[in-house]
Design an enzyme around this catalytic site. Sequence first.
Site, PDB file in Angstrom:
ATOM      1  CB  VAL A 272      -0.950  -0.002   1.209  1.00 23.82           C
ATOM      2  CG1 VAL A 272      -1.807   1.268   1.214  1.00 23.82           C
ATOM      3  CG2 VAL A 272      -1.836  -1.247   1.193  1.00 23.82           C
ATOM      4  CG  HIS A 551       9.037  -4.828  23.174  1.00 16.60           C
ATOM      5  ND1 HIS A 551       9.526  -5.254  24.387  1.00 16.60           N
ATOM      6  CD2 HIS A 551       8.825  -5.947  22.441  1.00 16.60           C
ATOM      7  CE1 HIS A 551       9.614  -6.571  24.386  1.00 16.60           C
ATOM      8  NE2 HIS A 551       9.190  -7.019  23.214  1.00 16.60           N
TER       9      HIS A 551
END
Length: 618
Positions: A272, A551
């Site tokens: 995309v 993270h």
Amino acid sequence: MAQFLSAVIGLLFLVLGGAVIPSRALISLSNITSLIYDAKEINYGHHSLLDSYDFIIVGAGPAGCVLANRLTEDPAVSVLLLEIGKGEIPLFTDSPLVGPILAATDYNFGYETEKQRYGCLGLRGGRCSWAHGRGVGGSSIINNVIYTRGNRRDYDSWARAGNEGWSWNDVLPLFKRIETANIRDFGDNGFHGTRGRLSVEDCPFRSDIARAFVKSAESAGYRYLDYNAGDNLGVSFLQAHTRNGRRATGGNSYLRDIVDRPNLHIVTRAWVTKILIDPDTKTATGVRLLHNRQYHEVDAEREVILSAGAFESPKLLMLSGIGPAKHLREHGIKLVSDLPVGRKVYEHGGVFGPIFIVREPSDNLVSFEQLANAGEFLRFRNGSGPLTTNSVESLLYVKSPFAEDPDPDYPDVEVMQAFTSFSFDTTPGSRSAYYLTDRMYNEYFRPLANTRNFMFLPMLLKPRAVGRVELKSSNPFNHPMFRYQYFEDERDVDALVYAIKEVIRISTKAPLRRFGVELYSRKVPGCQYMAFNTIDYWRCHVRHLTATFQHQVATCKMGPPQDPEAVVDSRLRVYGIKGLRVADVGIIPEAPTGHTCAHSFLIGEKAADLIKEDHRLH
């Protein structure tokens, strides 16, 4: 090269699903070749694109997989799930222990930090790897299968900041909905689910060292607890997102059995490049994407939902004109909405070590080669043995004197106990994944070869360091740029050093002493001239042998309208743009006290509920 293939790929193919070979020898290179060609990708992306769908989900990480499943529970709703990567290949991806090897494949975007000034000093190029998964399942394909929800105080803090519906009491029912738990000591404490799609279990393999460490930590004053029950200051054995020791991903948990729903289209290898936005109404109307070397524009009748991760979602927003006005102008991008996209990113920095030698071992786990045999293969197929673990067996949560939050029960460091160190892998696999230089490996880890040893990995939960994610250019195929420096604040280093000193203290307790555990005293390259086991030595160790845990959060921060750093509201809607949401870990407002895979599943479930409410879906 042949030696590398036979050692690494041989382990993968023999143990993870190839034919049982009646010998204890490594698989031959000819057998490797035949198995490579027999490997089958799970065919999620067999649909043709339609002109329009009710919902378009960009990204099939855990949150995107959850959303695709939950939204298509209503047969009247059509959903297109777009994923830049490919489907899983169970032959490759089943065993948690080969995560570092998978990070060297195209299941990983291959991102890395900018050159560091205060950390990663002993790693390749002075940089750390920022692995970021791609494929149906996202980072759950390549991560360490560690399932931690974090402390209840995280969520209550989000709610107090104005994010209605995100308190611990709000999210606990969703966590229970997610999982089918098989937790020996804590499964019936009321905090776990029994009918969810994601398997969460005790690791089937548990070494005697892990048991001794947990007992020693208890002797040192730490409480044995269920760290997924809201409070996590203490010690416990690892809970993993695995099923009988096999990796449980977003794809195989939420999508694999529903791919034939007629209202769900999944298209893989779809890049995309832009969100289509009506400039007059400020409404997201669809997406532009590249698939099979052709550009397509697909309309979204109701919403576009970005679940592309903490890096790709902000990148796509900025490419589409949603982001900091000055930054977009620098790249010649027409501004649609001036929002602080990518202005913040947090990461859990950490350290590899300390390492302990086991002088009186009860097992002989010293190398990968021991596992490449029919016996270990059968153990893995039956849900036991070291191939069912990522090597981390237990977790300790520590409150250091350097924590900012005064709450005495709110930890700021997590310590992972692994049954081995990098000496276990004599191939280039782990070295490549964690950016270890040849010097670092040869001088620090190689001397441990064929010696029973184990390692701790302290991880900073509440870092002071904060960075940015920016565009490199207006070219959608360029990686984003990262402006992030580990350990700019000395207190972040000191918190990790405190945790190192804590595990050294724990190692003196009787349960570990019975194994003749001894602190490995060889010095890390770059720190040779410092007195070993001093505070200054460990500070140097942290800065040279820096660990990253992938993270990253807060790049599309969730917050109330008055929060100048917020990109989305508490219902995950992008401010100022209709029909556009972000549903991935980028919305997390601050560094959580847990690994973020569990959060990604949570965000998918929460977003699905919000979208169903807003559109009155069944």
